[in-house]
Design a protein around this motif. Structure first.
Motif, PDB file in Angstrom:
ATOM      1  N   HIS A1142       0.853  -1.191   0.000  1.00  0.00           N
ATOM      2  CA  HIS A1142       0.000   0.000   0.000  1.00  0.00           C
ATOM      3  C   HIS A1142       0.890   1.244   0.000  1.00  0.00           C
ATOM      4  O   HIS A1142       1.901   1.290   0.696  1.00  0.00           O
ATOM      5  CB  HIS A1142      -0.914   0.031   1.229  1.00  0.00           C
ATOM      6  CG  HIS A1142      -1.733  -1.216   1.388  1.00  0.00           C
ATOM      7  ND1 HIS A1142      -2.904  -1.442   0.697  1.00  0.00           N
ATOM      8  CD2 HIS A1142      -1.519  -2.328   2.161  1.00  0.00           C
ATOM      9  CE1 HIS A1142      -3.400  -2.624   1.031  1.00  0.00           C
ATOM     10  NE2 HIS A1142      -2.571  -3.172   1.929  1.00  0.00           N
ATOM     11  N   LEU A1143       0.496   2.215  -0.782  1.00  0.00           N
ATOM     12  CA  LEU A1143       1.221   3.483  -0.830  1.00  0.00           C
ATOM     13  C   LEU A1143       0.838   4.336   0.361  1.00  0.00           C
ATOM     14  O   LEU A1143      -0.331   4.682   0.543  1.00  0.00           O
ATOM     15  CB  LEU A1143       0.915   4.217  -2.137  1.00  0.00           C
ATOM     16  CG  LEU A1143       1.572   5.584  -2.317  1.00  0.00           C
ATOM     17  CD1 LEU A1143       3.096   5.445  -2.373  1.00  0.00           C
ATOM     18  CD2 LEU A1143       1.062   6.269  -3.586  1.00  0.00           C
ATOM     19  N   LEU A1144       1.841   4.679   1.181  1.00  0.00           N
ATOM     20  CA  LEU A1144       1.590   5.488   2.370  1.00  0.00           C
ATOM     21  C   LEU A1144       1.699   6.980   2.082  1.00  0.00           C
ATOM     22  O   LEU A1144       0.799   7.752   2.403  1.00  0.00           O
ATOM     23  CB  LEU A1144       2.571   5.111   3.480  1.00  0.00           C
ATOM     24  CG  LEU A1144       2.334   3.784   4.204  1.00  0.00           C
ATOM     25  CD1 LEU A1144       3.356   3.623   5.319  1.00  0.00           C
ATOM     26  CD2 LEU A1144       0.919   3.724   4.762  1.00  0.00           C
ATOM     27  N   SER A1145       2.816   7.389   1.464  1.00  0.00           N
ATOM     28  CA  SER A1145       3.032   8.825   1.254  1.00  0.00           C
ATOM     29  C   SER A1145       3.997   9.020   0.111  1.00  0.00           C
ATOM     30  O   SER A1145       4.727   8.100  -0.274  1.00  0.00           O
ATOM     31  CB  SER A1145       3.591   9.483   2.521  1.00  0.00           C
ATOM     32  OG  SER A1145       4.852   8.931   2.853  1.00  0.00           O
ATOM     33  N   GLN A1146       3.995  10.255  -0.409  1.00  0.00           N
ATOM     34  CA  GLN A1146       4.916  10.661  -1.456  1.00  0.00           C
ATOM     35  C   GLN A1146       5.404  12.069  -1.174  1.00  0.00           C
ATOM     36  O   GLN A1146       4.608  12.966  -0.885  1.00  0.00           O
ATOM     37  CB  GLN A1146       4.260  10.600  -2.842  1.00  0.00           C
ATOM     38  CG  GLN A1146       4.106   9.202  -3.398  1.00  0.00           C
ATOM     39  CD  GLN A1146       3.596   9.192  -4.828  1.00  0.00           C
ATOM     40  OE1 GLN A1146       2.708   9.979  -5.183  1.00  0.00           O
ATOM     41  NE2 GLN A1146       4.128   8.309  -5.655  1.00  0.00           N
ATOM     42  N   LEU A1147       6.725  12.246  -1.223  1.00  0.00           N
ATOM     43  CA  LEU A1147       7.355  13.546  -1.067  1.00  0.00           C
ATOM     44  C   LEU A1147       8.188  13.823  -2.306  1.00  0.00           C
ATOM     45  O   LEU A1147       8.764  12.901  -2.893  1.00  0.00           O
ATOM     46  CB  LEU A1147       8.235  13.579   0.179  1.00  0.00           C
ATOM     47  CG  LEU A1147       7.545  13.368   1.533  1.00  0.00           C
ATOM     48  CD1 LEU A1147       8.587  13.302   2.638  1.00  0.00           C
ATOM     49  CD2 LEU A1147       6.551  14.480   1.809  1.00  0.00           C
ATOM     50  N   SER A1148       8.274  15.097  -2.681  1.00  0.00           N
ATOM     51  CA  SER A1148       9.003  15.413  -3.910  1.00  0.00           C
ATOM     52  C   SER A1148       9.698  16.758  -3.784  1.00  0.00           C
ATOM     53  O   SER A1148       9.261  17.635  -3.022  1.00  0.00           O
ATOM     54  CB  SER A1148       8.064  15.424  -5.116  1.00  0.00           C
ATOM     55  OG  SER A1148       7.096  16.453  -4.996  1.00  0.00           O
ATOM     56  N   ILE A1149      10.775  16.892  -4.546  1.00  0.00           N
ATOM     57  CA  ILE A1149      11.461  18.159  -4.775  1.00  0.00           C
ATOM     58  C   ILE A1149      11.289  18.470  -6.258  1.00  0.00           C
ATOM     59  O   ILE A1149      11.947  17.861  -7.106  1.00  0.00           O
ATOM     60  CB  ILE A1149      12.952  18.071  -4.406  1.00  0.00           C
ATOM     61  CG1 ILE A1149      13.131  17.662  -2.949  1.00  0.00           C
ATOM     62  CG2 ILE A1149      13.654  19.398  -4.672  1.00  0.00           C
ATOM     63  CD1 ILE A1149      12.623  18.686  -1.949  1.00  0.00           C
ATOM     64  N   PRO A1150      10.400  19.397  -6.617  1.00  0.00           N
ATOM     65  CA  PRO A1150      10.078  19.594  -8.040  1.00  0.00           C
ATOM     66  C   PRO A1150      11.276  19.984  -8.890  1.00  0.00           C
ATOM     67  O   PRO A1150      11.405  19.540 -10.013  1.00  0.00           O
ATOM     68  CB  PRO A1150       9.017  20.703  -8.003  1.00  0.00           C
ATOM     69  CG  PRO A1150       8.441  20.639  -6.627  1.00  0.00           C
ATOM     70  CD  PRO A1150       9.570  20.233  -5.740  1.00  0.00           C
ATOM     71  N   LEU A1151      12.142  20.829  -8.389  1.00  0.00           N
ATOM     72  CA  LEU A1151      13.298  21.288  -9.158  1.00  0.00           C
ATOM     73  C   LEU A1151      14.579  20.847  -8.471  1.00  0.00           C
ATOM     74  O   LEU A1151      15.425  21.665  -8.100  1.00  0.00           O
ATOM     75  CB  LEU A1151      13.257  22.807  -9.323  1.00  0.00           C
ATOM     76  CG  LEU A1151      12.073  23.357 -10.119  1.00  0.00           C
ATOM     77  CD1 LEU A1151      12.102  24.873 -10.146  1.00  0.00           C
ATOM     78  CD2 LEU A1151      12.091  22.806 -11.540  1.00  0.00           C
ATOM     79  N   ALA A1152      14.714  19.541  -8.296  1.00  0.00           N
ATOM     80  CA  ALA A1152      15.937  19.024  -7.690  1.00  0.00           C
ATOM     81  C   ALA A1152      17.139  19.291  -8.574  1.00  0.00           C
ATOM     82  O   ALA A1152      18.240  19.539  -8.086  1.00  0.00           O
ATOM     83  CB  ALA A1152      15.798  17.531  -7.421  1.00  0.00           C
TER      84      ALA A1152
END
Length: 1353
Positions: A1142-1152
């Motif tokens: 199951h997918l718990l969470s997603q974090l991102s850096i848009p302009l890494a």
């Protein structure tokens, strides 16, 4: 090359460059004694006297590439040349000289810096660099810089990219004057002609409109744009380089249109800024390059040009405009920099080239040398003998010499006459009986006579009736007659074995008759022949049953081995017991005066029992036959008309037969090397001479570490393992005779002879060594022709250095590097070196050196095995593999420590390497590494295990007409090891046709099998990754992750899949979970387990980078479902899995990154490294609620495509100061496998190790180990050194407490590759104890998260 770039620090981390290999973009000679090179931001100084070598280096321009180096010219010529002349007289820097210092202006990009070069022979460092000024940043790109000579100030004239110029005070960084041209276009090149003042300066600019414009930056009103004074038209492409010769008023330009033009422009500069003739004219247009021309240099009588085709051409522009000489030595990618020395003496001038492969090569050329016509003209030797020439051979002179002009050409005609060509005329040597007229075969040989300094030349002629005659060429009437059966003699083969020779005659019914022949001298120095019979060989029954090649090698314990090749393409191994050979030596002699035969007895009567082969590789070279076999330092090289060179060895194998068990000798093919496309007719592999293959700081393949295998039962010894030598291949490509270099992928010699279906002879074939030049003699249409006549060829003496030059730095890949894989580390104690006194530190403790072993795969279709010395930054090329037919995109390796014993009592590093490329091609190799104490560098032996191509697999399928044919252009994009068992390795590949394919690679069976094809993704699959989970009951689960160009990631459960079930599974696999991570393609994945070992479940983290420049972290919860049959929520359309994802969470850096993120690797759980085409290397810390940017470094590698990371922890023991790696400390501290610091929580640790570790076995004991190896796969799998080895360092650490290691610093390594590669060192100031505490806290948080998720669900 040593490179220490600016350190980037943040918190407790520090990142710096340890090694750098990038295209060479700047070269400059200084006083004809030093060569200055620019590689990235690094300035390196090479001393050319007495022999070229690197002196010092320094990082000058930080993140900018060096594009030019301008030494400041001193006013006094004698002062300028003082250091140079002293070096030439003494040939050594150790003499006492007055200290000298010189200013260097170094520029590149938008940066300029002033550096001082210090020359002081009395100092500890005779040559060193000092950075004087801060980095000066300009507003535009600098194309050319020149010193202003009107005073002693540090004033520079700078030409910039938008057709402007400025006067710069480099000391202060201020622009004193600045002006632009009225034609404000973009420039591709510029040249400043500077005299005494700014007003006298003239700028020659190569515009984007394919024109050359001349204007004066310092003339007229300074507040207005300067007009164009002269315009030169003619090029059809942009101009890349400009050179001006002041003495003659000539200008040379190199263009994108593949041409070089020479212009008469008159005197430029001087008082008032003279712009030369009003109407400049083009004197010469030179076409000869096969691609764009990047650099040009003009001398009074020559033009030097270098381009993208990798060739430096020397033109006779003043004559008819022909190419006098071609300088080659770089790999694909071309030459990026060119420098030509002044040539003040009669020894010629230096020429240096820098390639896109990172290599630097050096030549000496003469100004008055003539055109090299060795391959352009064919000479008719004007045969004048009786009959038509049928067979031609080349033999050496009486004195041993390597000069072609001392050789003799021997021809046999259809009338049975043998003629010799020497000194420009033909003479009759021998006339045969009528039985030699209808059919004859002929071979010659030269060998050293016993107890004499002279050499004897023998000629053997065979007939249709089995009769053959052998005679001395110097004394043709001194002959012997032999009988090789009653049938046709198919072939004759000589084998040198000084002071005698062996003659092999292949007769009827596969019988190979053998004789040992020698020469004796009487009191009057008259030679006589003697012959001794040897047992005959019997070839296996086949259609074409005659001998085509043979070599005798390895004389041990009165035994000799023979490797033979037949016309059927088989390799046969014979063993000869010399005690059984006939003892009677002289069976036939020739009367020294009248030539009458004194026949005492027929030698055929003493042939004895014929010998049968011990080992046979039937048809290994195809049906067209074996053309040559040779032995060099323990390895066997065979060629055939199948287009392949096979490198083999002889080894002992166990036999299991009814009569008993034991050890027998067997042939084993280690590797297959193909020539260029279309070159199927190979004749021989010539070992390259030492001056061609021995590079500066490189392992010389000609020195090997002998390995002795002992057979305890029979007491035999066999030296059968050597390092593979560098060789060239010669053969026929259509109608041309070609000498091919498989490493550089280029032709070294080409002769248009009409093809191989004729009699021919190549010199120096008898020596077996390629010295850089050769000559071909052949028969065509009844004429004897030669590519170079023996008469008047004395200029060939020393042509090897004339052609090859010196390699100051070896090139790696000419084109981009697509992938990289680290195999392990080699720790070597310096007491193995010759200088033992220098191997002790200040405390008198032995110091160890570290070598990192890596493999790179490039767009030039080659794999390069490298050894990097991080302390010095030096890079050693161990091997180059060129079996792929397209660019290499992915690699995986499974290293382990080998238990083989060497004379140094040191273990070797061994790795199973699997590489994937375009055209759906897989290659598998076994790489074996060791330490060469003579060369003080590692060595590598490559063993080819198996290969696979989808198109070949398709052709073997049954009922393929009922299926959709696979795309022949399918490319493998990514690869990962899924599981590793004792008999096979399971790998998964991402394919461009939308499939995820599973392969089984078996080293035991030497084959690669396709097991599954999963076409879930409807788009190109870009990346794959894997991880392994373990629940509280010890059950192991395998997950596979795949990502495609649609931005989606699929998760596959491969737990229930085995090798047997995969091959015949009727139902397709379905992903367990699919999640959307990016808006476009996902280029890289990194997966690790946050928590495992719990009975209920755990957490997985997926880090992904895509074309959108985003860095995404997805957290997945894992539930272990033990009631398989009653699991709720599974239908017939869903996969049968034991895991609930199951997918718990997603974090991102848009302009890494500012560009597509191309590579992402896990340094340790929670710490990842990313790179992109924006040339930034970023370090990220991933937490459950955030992504933190730790640090960034601007890489010098353009088009970054591959990444490899690993982590070392080095402990120093207080008692003896010796250092050991983390894996060794784990051994003595009781840490179990899979619980190393790098992967304590990583689930995929199991299954990637070697079988010895899995079964709890141990390697052989090594009493005096000089190496400790820390082998690690791309996935972080550690292979530990077994503590039963008795290693002193490990034993010393074991006696102390494990708490000693908790204060050690952790060192991370990042290797980024693209257009070159850069090795970065990350030093963590946090101690091991701090990291351990941090991971424990993070693990506790993850457990809380799992518990909370369990309550919610």
């Amino acid at each position: 090359m040593s490179a220490t770039s600016k350190c980037f620090t943040q918190d407790h981390l520090k990142m710096e460059t340890a090694a750098l290999v990038v295209p060479v973009t700047a070269l400059e000679f200084f006083q004809d004694t030093f060569l200055l090179t620019g590689e990235g931001p690094v300035l390196t100084v090479y001393n050319l006297l007495p022999e070229p070598k690197a002196c010092t280096s320094a990082t000058v321009l930080q993140q900018h590439r060096i594009h030019g180096i301008r030494p400041k010219v001193l006013s006094t010529a004698s002062q300028q040349n003082s250091f140079t002349e002293s070096c030439r007289e003494t040939k050594d820097l150790s003499t006492t000289l007055q200290p000298n210092s010189y200013d260097l202006a170094v520029f590149g990009g938008k940066a300029v810096r002033l550096v001082k070069l210090h020359l002081d022979a009395s100092a500890v460092e005779p040559v060193h660099l000092e950075i004087l000024t801060p980095l000066v940043e300009l507003q535009d790109w600098a194309l050319d810089i020149r010193w202003l000579c009107e005073d002693e100030q540090s004033l520079l004239c700078v030409a910039v990219a938008h057709n402007g110029a400025l006067l710069l005070d480099i000391s202060s960084g201020n622009a004193l004057a600045q002006r632009s041209c009225l034609e404000g276009c973009l420039l591709y090149s510029a040249l400043l002609v500077v005299h005494k003042s700014w007003a006298d300066t003239v700028l020659i600019a190569g515009t984007v409109f394919n024109q050359l414009v001349l204007w004066k930056p310092g003339g007229g009103e300074s507040n207005k744009k300067a007009p164009v004074e002269r315009r030169l038209l003619g090029h059809t492409g942009v101009i890349f380089s400009i050179s001006y010769l002041l003495e003659k008023g000539l200008l040379a330009s190199a263009s994108d249109d593949r041409s070089v033009r020479v212009w008469a422009v008159g005197a430029l500069g001087g008082s008032g800024g003279n712009c030369g003739d009003l109407k400049p004219t083009c004197l010469r247009v030179l076409f000869g390059h096969q691609a764009r021309v990047f650099s040009v240099f003009l001398s009074p009588s020559r033009v030097f040009s270098a381009g993208e085709d990798g060739a430096c051409l020397i033109w006779d522009w003043a004559g008819v405009g022909t190419v006098l000489r071609t300088l080659k030595g770089h790999r694909a990618g071309g030459i990026r920099a060119l420098a030509v020395g002044a040539g003040r003496d009669d020894t010629g001038r230096w020429v240096a080239t820098g390639g896109a492969d990172g290599g630097v090569r050096l030549w000496k050329v003469e100004d008055d040398e003539e055109e090299d016509t060795a391959t352009n003209t064919i000479t008719d030797l004007e045969f004048s003998g009786q009959g038509m020439p049928k067979v031609v051979c080349v033999t050496e002179g009486e004195a041993h010499t390597e000069n072609w002009n001392k050789c003799r050409i021997v021809v046999c005609t259809d009338q049975g006459f043998v003629y010799q060509y020497g000194d420009g005329c033909w003479e009759l040597l021998w006339q045969g009986s009528p039985e030699f007229q209808s059919y004859c075969v002929m071979e010659t040989v030269a060998f050293r006579v016993k107890d004499s300094t002279s050499r004897a030349n023998l000629c053997a002629v065979g007939s249709l009736s089995g009769v053959l005659e052998v005679f001395l060429i110097s004394h043709p009437y001194n002959r012997i007659v032999l009988q090789a059966g009653s049938g046709k003699i198919h072939s004759l083969t000589w084998q040198q074995c000084d002071p005698n020779v062996y003659l092999l005659a292949s007769g009827a019914e596969g019988r190979v008759h053998r004789w040992c022949i020698g020469v004796n001298f009487n009191e009057t120095s008259t030679p006589s022949l003697w012959v001794k019979c040897c047992p005959a060989f019997v070839l296996p029954a086949c259609a074409k049953r005659w001998l085509t090649a043979a070599v005798r090698f390895h004389y041990k314990s009165k035994r000799a081995l023979w490797l033979c090749g037949d016309r059927r393409g088989s390799l046969l191994l014979f063993q000869e017991d010399l005690e059984q050979v006939c003892e009677k030596e002289t069976t036939q002699r020739i009367h020294e005066r009248d030539g009458t035969l004194k026949e005492t007895e027929r030698p055929e009567e003493h042939e004895g029992q014929p010998l049968s082969p011990l080992s046979c590789l039937f048809g290994v070279h195809g049906k067209q036959g074996v053309t040559s076999v040779c032995e060099y330092q323990g390895l066997l090289y065979s060629t055939g008309r199948d287009g392949c060179v096979r490198i083999s060895r002889v080894h002992y194998t166990h036999k299991e037969q009814d009569e008993g068990s034991g050890k027998v000798l067997q042939l084993e093919v280690l590797r297959v090397q193909r020539a260029c496309k279309g070159m199927e007719w190979l004749e021989r592999a010539l070992i390259m001479a030492p001056h061609n293959s021995a590079e500066n700081g490189l392992l010389n393949e000609f020195e090997r570490l002998n390995v002795i295998e002992e057979n305890q039962e029979e007491g035999l010894k066999l030296e059968n393992k050597g390092t593979e030598a560098r060789f060239v291949i010669f053969g026929f490509h259509a109608t041309q005779f070609v000498v091919w270099d498989p490493v550089k992928q280029e032709r070294l010699l080409t002769v248009p002879c009409g093809g191989g279906h004729r009699s021919w002879s190549f010199w120096p074939i008898h020596s077996g060594v390629w010295s850089g030049y050769g000559a071909l003699v052949f028969i065509k249409q009844g004429s004897v022709l030669a590519s170079e006549p023996p008469v008047g060829s004395s200029s060939w003496s020393g042509r090897a250095a004339w052609n090859e030059g010196w390699s100051l730095r070896e090139g790696i890949h000419g084109r981009g590097i697509g992938c990289v894989c680290r195999l392990g580390s080699i720790w070597v104690q310096k007491d193995c070196a010759a200088d033992r006194a220098g191997s002790l530190n200040s405390d008198g403790v032995q110091v160890e050196e570290q070598w990192e072993v890596i493999v790179t795969g490039g767009e030039d279709t080659s794999l390069t095995v490298l050894a990097i010395h991080p302390n010095s930054g030096s890079v050693t090329v161990l091997s180059v593999i060129t079996d792929h037919i397209s660019s290499v995109r992915a690699m995986v390796a499974l290293p382990h420590q080998d238990g083989q014993r060497f004379p140094t009592h040191a273990q070797t590093l061994s790795a199973l390497l699997i590489s994937a490329s375009g055209r759906a091609q897989l290659q598998c190799y076994r790489l074996c590494f060791g330490w060469n104490k003579q060369r003080l560098a590692p060595f590598c032996q490559v063993v080819q295990v198996a290969s696979h191509r989808l198109d070949e697999h398709w052709e073997r399928k049954r009922n393929r007409h009922k299926m959709v044919k696979m795309d022949p252009e399918t490319r493998y994009m990514s690869m990962v090891v899924v599981d590793h068992k004792s008999d096979a390795v399971l790998v998964a590949l991402a394919c461009s046709d939308g499939a995820v394919r599973l392969f089984s690679v078996s080293e035991v069976k030497r084959q690669i099998d396709l097991l599954r094809e999963m076409f879930y993704h409807q788009r190109c699959v870009l990346s794959v990754a894997t991880c392994s989970l373990q629940d509280g009951k010890g059950n192991r689960y395998i997950l596979l992750f795949s990502a495609a160009t649609d931005g989606k990631i699929a998760v596959w459960d491969l737990t229930q899949e085995t090798y047997s079930s995969l091959s015949g599974a009727p139902t397709p696999l379905i992903p367990c979970l699919t999640l959307t991570a990016h808006q476009s393609g996902v280029n890289s994945l990194a997966v690790w387990v946050q928590t495992q070992g719990h009975q209920d479940g755990g957490l997985l983290t997926i880090a992904s980078g895509g074309d959108d420049g985003m860095l995404m972290m997805s957290t997945i919860s894992v539930d272990y479902l033990y009631n398989h049959g009653t699991t709720v929520g599974f239908t017939q359309d869903q996969p049968q899995t034991h895991l609930g994802l199951h997918l718990l969470s997603q974090l991102s850096i848009p302009l890494a990154h500012a560009a597509p993120l191309t590579a992402l690797k896990l340094l340790r759980p929670g710490l990842i490294v990313s790179t992109s085409c924006d040339q930034r290397v970023c370090l990220w810390e991933l937490r459950s609620t955030s992504i933190n940017h730790k640090m960034v470094l601007c890489s010098h590698v353009a088009d970054a495509a591959g990444l490899a990371v690993w982590e070392d922890q080095v402990m120093v023991a207080a008692e003896n100061g010796k250092r050991t790696t983390e894996s060794e400390a784990d051994e003595v501290c009781g840490r179990t496998e899979g619980q190393t610091h790098l992967e304590r929580t990583k689930g995929n640790a199991e299954g990637l190790g070697h079988k010895d570790q899995e079964d709890g076995g141990s390697w052989d004991k090594i009493d005096d180990s000089i190496m400790k190896m820390d082998a690690e796969t791309e996935f972080g799998k550690k292979i530990h050194t077994n503590n039963q080895h008795g290693d002193e360092t490990i034993t010393g650490i074991a006696l102390r407490s494990c708490d000693e290691r908790k204060g050690a610093e952790i060192t991370g390594w990042v290797l980024v590759c693209g257009q070159g590669f850069q090795l970065l060192q990350i030093q963590n100031k946090d101690t091991y104890k701090d990291v351990q505490l941090h991971e424990r806290r993070r693990s506790e948080k993850d457990e809380c998260t799992v518990a909370l998720h369990g309550k919610l669900t």
